[in-house]
Design an enzyme around this catalytic site. Structure first.
Site, PDB file in Angstrom:
ATOM      1  CB  CYS A 280     -23.120 -18.937 122.572  1.00 12.82           C
ATOM      2  SG  CYS A 280     -22.316 -20.101 121.536  1.00 12.82           S
TER       3      CYS A 280
HETATM    4  N1  SAJ Z   1     -33.742 -16.527 120.851  1.00  8.49           N
HETATM    5  C1  SAJ Z   1     -34.949 -15.992 121.288  1.00  8.49           C
HETATM    6  N2  SAJ Z   1     -35.358 -14.797 120.776  1.00  8.49           N
HETATM    7  C2  SAJ Z   1     -34.615 -14.113 119.847  1.00  8.49           C
HETATM    8  C3  SAJ Z   1     -33.381 -14.675 119.411  1.00  8.49           C
HETATM    9  C4  SAJ Z   1     -32.964 -15.880 119.927  1.00  8.49           C
HETATM   10  O1  SAJ Z   1     -35.641 -16.582 122.123  1.00  8.49           O
HETATM   11  O2  SAJ Z   1     -35.042 -13.039 119.398  1.00  8.49           O
HETATM   12  C5  SAJ Z   1     -33.277 -17.787 121.431  1.00  8.49           C
HETATM   13  C6  SAJ Z   1     -33.079 -18.875 120.400  1.00  8.49           C
HETATM   14  O3  SAJ Z   1     -34.287 -19.594 120.198  1.00  8.49           O
HETATM   15  C7  SAJ Z   1     -32.005 -19.735 121.057  1.00  8.49           C
HETATM   16  C8  SAJ Z   1     -31.162 -18.727 121.829  1.00  8.49           C
HETATM   17  O4  SAJ Z   1     -31.988 -17.562 121.976  1.00  8.49           O
HETATM   18  O5  SAJ Z   1     -32.578 -20.657 121.956  1.00  8.49           O
HETATM   19  C9  SAJ Z   1     -29.845 -18.361 121.133  1.00  8.49           C
HETATM   20  O6  SAJ Z   1     -30.192 -17.943 119.857  1.00  8.49           O
HETATM   21  P1  SAJ Z   1     -29.108 -17.294 118.837  1.00  8.49           P
HETATM   22  O7  SAJ Z   1     -29.847 -16.889 117.610  1.00  8.49           O
HETATM   23  O8  SAJ Z   1     -28.294 -16.273 119.506  1.00  8.49           O
HETATM   24  O9  SAJ Z   1     -28.251 -18.546 118.409  1.00  8.49           O
HETATM   25  P2  SAJ Z   1     -26.808 -19.153 118.740  1.00  8.49           P
HETATM   26  O10 SAJ Z   1     -26.572 -19.191 120.190  1.00  8.49           O
HETATM   27  O11 SAJ Z   1     -26.693 -20.397 117.948  1.00  8.49           O
HETATM   28  O12 SAJ Z   1     -25.754 -18.200 118.016  1.00  8.49           O
HETATM   29  C10 SAJ Z   1     -25.342 -17.077 118.619  1.00  8.49           C
HETATM   30  C11 SAJ Z   1     -25.042 -16.159 117.439  1.00  8.49           C
HETATM   31  N3  SAJ Z   1     -26.336 -15.744 116.916  1.00  8.49           N
HETATM   32  C12 SAJ Z   1     -26.654 -14.571 116.385  1.00  8.49           C
HETATM   33  O13 SAJ Z   1     -25.939 -13.604 116.478  1.00  8.49           O
HETATM   34  C13 SAJ Z   1     -27.942 -14.493 115.599  1.00  8.49           C
HETATM   35  C14 SAJ Z   1     -24.148 -15.188 117.921  1.00  8.49           C
HETATM   36  O14 SAJ Z   1     -24.778 -14.509 118.963  1.00  8.49           O
HETATM   37  C15 SAJ Z   1     -22.836 -15.829 118.296  1.00  8.49           C
HETATM   38  O15 SAJ Z   1     -21.972 -15.754 117.193  1.00  8.49           O
HETATM   39  C16 SAJ Z   1     -22.981 -17.277 118.696  1.00  8.49           C
HETATM   40  O16 SAJ Z   1     -24.180 -17.370 119.401  1.00  8.49           O
HETATM   41  C17 SAJ Z   1     -21.788 -17.654 119.552  1.00  8.49           C
HETATM   42  O17 SAJ Z   1     -21.204 -18.691 119.244  1.00  8.49           O
HETATM   43  O18 SAJ Z   1     -21.424 -16.896 120.439  1.00  8.49           O
END
Ligand code: SAJ
Length: 441
Positions: A280
């Site tokens: 995503c």
């Molecule tokens: N990440 C970082 N630093 C941060 C947060 C995340 O490096 O501070 C990295 C994570 O390690 C990962 C990537 O970013 O590799 C994505 O992380 P994520 O926590 O956004 O996880 P996703 O993609 O599984 O889920 C996200 C949802 N997460 C959150 O809101 C916490 C949300 O944004 C959406 O509902 C979902 O994608 C989607 O399906 O769109």
């Protein structure tokens, strides 16, 4: 169809929904569609759970599902009630009242939106579309997809969206591995092609979600979702750049963030890491910038954040080389063990995982790669074919460098710091430990 008929149709559909007499369908049984279908079935709706993957349908029919966060007991419960009907038979769409589309929206090889899964689903729906149908697209996509792609296809045989059938967009907000925020308690945005479509979609989702947030159009709803995920990608890009800056300044970026987040307003912590993974966050912002470009607008934040995030795996490889050099070793021939291959902690998904990018980059530079990950049993990608090993392999003399790429809760970091190898910690998992063998981002 005249407005009164359309109004009457809407009222009859609303009553069927409120009385749980409506039959619903969900197309796409992944981490979004599967929990949605189960939630509808748990609430008492006859739910047609559609997927093109016969093996997935068979395993669901047998009460088995391997989606993170999916509750097998819930599944077996709704199968027992007969409310959940997993099938590959799209003709079932003729007999339902509402259809939610939850199919993937990847990027193509040229980094453009790939709507092929949405188009396939809509083409199937078109075969069975009837008056009073409610069609809701949930897949994350660029603003205008419902109006410019879905609606014309569904209207091709003469039925009119908003009059004969209802059409809306409602973004999925599933956070894989998050057990606090689940389908029922994550507020749900809905926007229809007209007021009536918004109203019907709102009433449908109010049956299974505590808070529904109506907006004025499908295009607004599409834009809301992309903004949410672009917000994350840009802020992660900012904090990754801060990490590189702090590394150059000799400042501990994690300490900076922990202190900054004591500010009780106007600040939200993000954390640096080895790169941006998942299906995503690395992808969705480029749906937005692609659409903006069609209107002659260049989104610099999205492109810049994308470049910073994409450069993080290369930065980690440089840190590994520095850590090995401190031991008089070079990357070529070094035994490097990765802790974690999935894209984020406590999930097993390796799609767009920066840990995989790091493994491939290290492999290309002659390092010998092994890994431990309780959620990922093996990987066969880009010429790298590996099977997970136990974490205590890292403690053996043969390992020259350990890289913590995904900080799963299951890892024992107190044990890990006893290893003889140098450690590159990209997730601040060793925040409670010091030592000249520990290298941070
Ligand atoms: N990440 C970082 N630093 C941060 C947060 C995340 O490096 O501070 C990295 C994570 O390690 C990962 C990537 O970013 O590799 C994505 O992380 P994520 O926590 O956004 O996880 P996703 O993609 O599984 O889920 C996200 C949802 N997460 C959150 O809101 C916490 C949300 O944004 C959406 O509902 C979902 O994608 C989607 O399906 O769109």
């Amino acid at each position: 169809m005249c407005v009164i008929t359309s109004y009457t149709n809407a009222m009859s559909l609303l009553n069927k929904i409120r009385n749980r007499e409506a039959s619903v369908a969900v197309i796409g049984l992944g981490y979004v569609g599967f929990p949605l279908a189960v939630e509808f079935a748990k609430t008492g709706f006859r739910t047609i759970a559609l997927d093109i993957d016969i093996d997935k349908v068979h395993s669901i029919q047998n009460g088995q599902i391997d989606i993170i966060g999916a509750d097998v007991n819930d599944l077996q419960e709704v199968l027992k009630t007969g409310n959940l009907i997993p099938t590959t038979d799209f003709s079932e769409l003729a007999k339902v009242d509402t259809i939610s589309i939850c199919v993937p929206t990847p990027l193509s090889k040229t980094h453009d939106p790939d709507l092929s899964f949405i188009v396939s689903a809509v083409d199937e729906i078109s075969k069975y579309l009837h008056p009073d149908h409610l069609v809701v697209l949930e897949s994350t996509t660029y603003p205008g997809t419902v109006e410019e792609v879905v609606k014309p296809k569904l209207e091709a045989d003469g039925l009119r969206a908003g009059q004969d059938f209802f059409l809306a967009f409602s973004p999925e907000r599933v956070d894989p591995g998050n057990f606090q925020w689940v389908t029922r308690n994550i507020p749900k945005v809905v926007g229809g092609v007209d007021e009536r479509s918004t109203e019907v979609a709102k009433i449908l989702y109010e049956q299974i979600v505590e808070t529904v947030v109506p907006v004025s159009s499908a295009t607004v709803a599409e834009t809301v979702k992309l903004f949410e995920n672009t917000f994350r990608a840009v802020n992660i890009g900012l904090v990754n750049e801060l990490a590189l800056m702090c590394s150059a300044l000799g400042v501990n970026v994690w300490e900076v963030i922990d202190a900054a987040k004591t500010k009780p307003f106007g600040f939200m912590p993000f954390y640096p890491g080895p790169g941006l993974g998942g299906h995503c966050i690395p992808i969705d912002p480029f749906y937005l910038s692609w659409k903006a470009r069609q209107s002659g607008f260049e989104s610099r934040f999205i492109e810049l954040a994308g470049a910073v995030n994409a450069a993080m795996p290369g930065h980690v490889v440089k840190r590994v080389a520095e850590a090995l050099t401190s031991q008089g070793k070079s990357l070529r021939g070094a035994n490097v063990h990765l802790f974690g291959l999935s894209y984020k902690a406590n999930v097993g998904d390796t799609r767009e995982s920066p840990a995989v990018d790091i493994a491939l980059l290290l492999h290309d530079q002659g390092a010998v790669i092994s890994y431990s990950d309780p959620f990922v049993t093996n990987i066969d990608q880009g010429g790298l074919k590996l099977t997970a090993t136990e974490p205590d392999v890292a403690l053996s003399d043969g390992i020259d460098c350990v890289v913590i790429t995904t900080a799963h809760d299951d890892f024992n970091y107190s044990d890990l710091v006893k290893c003889k190898a140098v450690i590159v910690d990209t997730r601040n998992a060793l925040k409670d430990f010091q030592g000249d063998r520990i290298f941070r981002l």
